[in-house]
Design an enzyme around this catalytic site. Structure first.
Site, PDB file in Angstrom:
ATOM      1  N   HIS A  19       5.680  33.714  34.533  1.00 48.88           N
ATOM      2  CA  HIS A  19       6.802  34.398  33.877  1.00 48.88           C
ATOM      3  C   HIS A  19       7.660  33.385  33.109  1.00 48.88           C
ATOM      4  O   HIS A  19       8.083  33.647  31.980  1.00 48.88           O
ATOM      5  CB  HIS A  19       7.695  35.097  34.919  1.00 48.88           C
ATOM      6  CG  HIS A  19       7.080  36.309  35.554  1.00 48.88           C
ATOM      7  ND1 HIS A  19       6.992  36.468  36.913  1.00 48.88           N
ATOM      8  CD2 HIS A  19       6.530  37.431  35.019  1.00 48.88           C
ATOM      9  CE1 HIS A  19       6.434  37.642  37.192  1.00 48.88           C
ATOM     10  NE2 HIS A  19       6.127  38.235  36.062  1.00 48.88           N
ATOM     11  N   LYS A  44       6.549  50.259  43.506  1.00 50.10           N
ATOM     12  CA  LYS A  44       6.635  48.930  44.141  1.00 50.10           C
ATOM     13  C   LYS A  44       7.782  48.844  45.126  1.00 50.10           C
ATOM     14  O   LYS A  44       8.893  49.301  44.837  1.00 50.10           O
ATOM     15  CB  LYS A  44       6.848  47.857  43.069  1.00 50.10           C
ATOM     16  CG  LYS A  44       5.596  47.517  42.308  1.00 50.10           C
ATOM     17  CD  LYS A  44       5.828  46.316  41.396  1.00 50.10           C
ATOM     18  CE  LYS A  44       4.560  45.958  40.637  1.00 50.10           C
ATOM     19  NZ  LYS A  44       4.791  44.895  39.663  1.00 50.10           N
ATOM     20  N   ARG A  95      -2.332  38.475  30.681  1.00 49.47           N
ATOM     21  CA  ARG A  95      -3.138  37.498  31.420  1.00 49.47           C
ATOM     22  C   ARG A  95      -4.618  37.753  31.236  1.00 49.47           C
ATOM     23  O   ARG A  95      -5.377  36.886  30.867  1.00 49.47           O
ATOM     24  CB  ARG A  95      -2.781  37.545  32.916  1.00 49.47           C
ATOM     25  CG  ARG A  95      -1.394  37.004  33.223  1.00 49.47           C
ATOM     26  CD  ARG A  95      -0.964  37.371  34.618  1.00 49.47           C
ATOM     27  NE  ARG A  95      -0.952  38.824  34.781  1.00 49.47           N
ATOM     28  CZ  ARG A  95      -0.858  39.456  35.928  1.00 49.47           C
ATOM     29  NH1 ARG A  95      -0.757  38.772  37.031  1.00 49.47           N
ATOM     30  NH2 ARG A  95      -0.847  40.777  35.988  1.00 49.47           N
ATOM     31  N   SER A 133       3.028  37.736  41.204  1.00 43.84           N
ATOM     32  CA  SER A 133       4.061  37.658  42.246  1.00 43.84           C
ATOM     33  C   SER A 133       3.454  37.980  43.604  1.00 43.84           C
ATOM     34  O   SER A 133       3.685  37.258  44.584  1.00 43.84           O
ATOM     35  CB  SER A 133       5.193  38.632  41.926  1.00 43.84           C
ATOM     36  OG  SER A 133       5.704  38.374  40.653  1.00 43.84           O
TER      37      SER A 133
END
Ligand code: COA
Length: 166
Positions: A19, A44, A95, A133
């Protein structure tokens, strides 16, 4: 000349070196980057409060970077925050090919909601493309591995793991 502002939205639970890399590279394209930490999401469960996530992201910045970055917590639509902040673009990192599908739909929806705001994708550095994460939290549970998050963030993850009794 008008200032160029990019909004970098995300959950950042916690912010990783990936990030930070996207944010630094966004700064080269803009006069100002606003990091928007989304407070909650339907899918989440977060380990860190939005305020903690802001502090953790801020801990990565140099004083020169800090001068060009604003951080805020928001709970509504990313497109609405971009309009409210006068951002010309929404910054996102890509990514892998599997990121693309989700990001492509999100960019299309954000364009629908805020036609004047462009989504700008930056390809994540190949050395950081495997980091996320949740993988960082998972790995640090078992082993002290550098290079995924900063030392300070790694310590916070370990503290949180102890609190959770994991
Ligand atoms: N390097 C490392 N990791 C990265 C990364 C990079 N460059 N880019 C993404 N990731 C990882 C994150 O670590 C995270 O991993 P995790 O799933 O293990 O936690 C995952 O990819 C995505 O996280 P993040 O970049 O923080 O974004 P997000 O997908 O959680 O954020 C919002 C999504 C908040 C931007 C989106 O849900 C949103 O806009 N919500 C607001 C409501 C709204 O407007 N909805 C309509 C959207 S069109």
């Amino acid at each position: 000349m008008a200032k160029r502002t990019l909004l970098y939205p995300g959950s950042f639970d916690p912010p990783t070196l990936g990030h930070y890399d996207i944010m630094k590279r966004g700064l080269k394209l803009a006069d100002r980057v606003i990091v928007g930490v989304h407070g909650g999401s339907l899918s989440k469960r977060h380990w860190f409060s939005p305020e903690e996530r802001i502090d953790l992201f801020e801990s990565y910045f140099s004083p020169e970077e800090s001068a060009k970055i604003e951080l805020c917590v928001y709970d509504g639509l990313t497109a609405d925050l971009a309009i409210e902040k006068g951002a010309q673009g929404i910054l996102r990192g890509l990514r892998t090919a599997s990121d693309f599908e989700f990001e492509f739909s999100m960019a299309a929806m954000n364009k629908h909601l805020a036609p004047g705001v462009e989504t700008i994708f930056i390809r994540t550095d190949e050395n950081l493309a495997h980091i996320s994460s949740s993988l960082s939290k998972d790995v640090l549970r078992y082993r002290n591995v550098p290079g995924m998050v900063s030392e300070l963030v790694a310590n916070k993850i370990r503290e949180r793991l102890e609190e959770l009794g994991s």
